[in-house]
Design an enzyme around this catalytic site. Sequence first.
Site, short mmCIF file in Angstrom:
data_model
loop_
_atom_site.label_atom_id
_atom_site.label_comp_id
_atom_site.label_asym_id
_atom_site.label_seq_id
_atom_site.Cartn_x
_atom_site.Cartn_y
_atom_site.Cartn_z
CB CYS A 134 -0.45 6.73 10.50
SG CYS A 134 -1.65 6.72 9.17
CB ALA A 164 0.25 6.18 -2.81
CB CYS A 194 -0.89 0.01 1.24
SG CYS A 194 -1.64 -1.59 1.62
N GLY A 200 6.91 7.50 0.40
CA GLY A 200 8.01 7.80 1.32
C GLY A 200 8.72 6.54 1.79
CG ASP A 206 -2.06 3.72 -4.53
OD1 ASP A 206 -1.94 3.73 -3.30
OD2 ASP A 206 -2.98 4.31 -5.12
CG ASP A 234 -7.61 -4.32 -3.87
OD1 ASP A 234 -6.96 -4.50 -2.82
OD2 ASP A 234 -8.85 -4.16 -3.87
#
Length: 435
Positions: free
Chosen positions: A375, A254, A252, A257, A275, A303
Site C-alpha cells: 500500500c 493481518a 503477511c 481482509g 502473522d 515470521d
Amino acid sequence: MNKKKTARSLALMVLGQIFEEGAYSNLALHQALKASSLSEKDKGLVTELVYGTVMRKITLEWYLAHVIEDRNKLDSWVYHLLMLSLYQILYLDKIPNHAIVNEAVELAKKGRGVDKFVNAILRKLIDNERPDITTIKRKNKRFSVQYSLPVWLVKKLIDEYGEERAIKIFESLLIRNKASVRVVNSQNVEVLKEEMQAELSLLSDVGLVKPSGHFAGTNAFIEGRITIQDESSQLVAPTLNLQGDEVVLDACAAPGGKTAHIASYLTTGTVIALDLYEHKLALIEQNADRIGVADKVVTKKLDARKVFQDFGADVFDKILVDAPCSGIGLLRRKPDIKYSKEAADFETLQQIQLEILDNVCQSLKKGGIITYSTCTIVAEENYQVVEAFLAKHPNFTQVRLEHKRKDILQDGCILITPELYGSDGFFISQFQRIS
C-alpha cells in the site's frame, strides 16, 4: 460543560496521544469514541477535528510560527489546542469564529493564565491578515506547507511522478477518504448497492463506495454480506486466479481482509494465513468467521521470513505477499504516517520485502504464482523489489497483470496512485515459478 465542549476536549485528548505518545490516529480515535457517550453528531465532530488537525499539521504549525515567539515554552496541550482551534478557523465553515475562540478559552482554563494567552493568539489570527503561503520562495518548502507534507516526501514524489502529477497526488491526500466495502457474494452487488444507497466502485467488480458512512453498523455487515476493504485492496485476491482447490499462503495476512477474499474463491482448498502476533491472528479468524469462510482459513503464528524452514519445498500452489511497507498510499486514511517516516525507511523496508520473497518462493510449487502487493507508491518498495527479485531468481518470470482501467497499468504491474480514483494508493505485481 455542554456537549460541543466535550467533543473538543475529547479531540484534544486524542491529539495529545497521537502527537506526544505516537499513537496511531485511527486506533486512538476509535478507542476514544468507543468509550465516549457523545451523540453520533458530536462523534462526527471529534473525528473531523482529529483527522483534520493531524492532516493539516504542517500548515497549521507554519501559521502559528508567525504569532508564537517560542513554541518550546508552551505546554504541549496548549499548542495542540491552538492547532485544533486554528484548524476550525481555517477549514470549517459552519462554526463561527467567536464560538471557536470561546470554546478554546474554556478549555484553556485548566492551566493558570493560559486562557488569556490562547484568546490573544487566536484573535491575532482572526483579526490580522494571515501570512501568504504562496510567498514562500523555495518550491519544495512551499508545497510542504501548502499540502502539509514533509519536504523529503514532496521531493520524493516530484522526482518519481513529475511535478504536475505529484501536485495532483498532494491535493488528493487532503480529501477525506471514501467509505468502501467488498460485497462477499458477487451476485448481490446490485441488491446491496440499492440497500446501502452506494455507488459501484470503478476499480473493483465487487466494491461499493460512498463519500462517507459507517458501514460497520449496518445489517449487511453484521450478517456478513459485506466486509470493509478499500477498493484498491480488493484487486489483489482476483490476480491469484483461484480455481478453488489450491493450497494458498497469505504470508503477511493481518487484519485478514485479503485472506477472507482469497477464502471466498476456495471450495476444497485452504488458505494458510500468517502473522507474528496472536491478537492479529484472532482478527483474521473473526473476519473469516463473520463472512462464513472460516472453514477455509488456517492461521499460524510465524515470521514470513521463516516459511521455507517451517513448511519446506513445493507446498503452495499460490502465495500472496502483501508486504510490510511504508504505507505512503494510506496517507488520506492514516495522516499521522507522514510525520513518523523518513526517506531512509524505504531502503530498510525493501530489504525486509526481499527477505520475505526470497524465503517464501522456495515453498512454491513449480508453475505456481506469487502476487506481491504493497500500500505504497514509491519505487523502492515496488518496482525496485520486482527487479531485484527477478534478477536473483532466474527460475521465476514476471506475469503481466491486466485490468479494465488502463491508467493503473504500468510495466506489467498495477499501480494506483491516490488521485486517480480517490482510493488508497496501491501496487500489485506477480511472478510465476517456471522451473
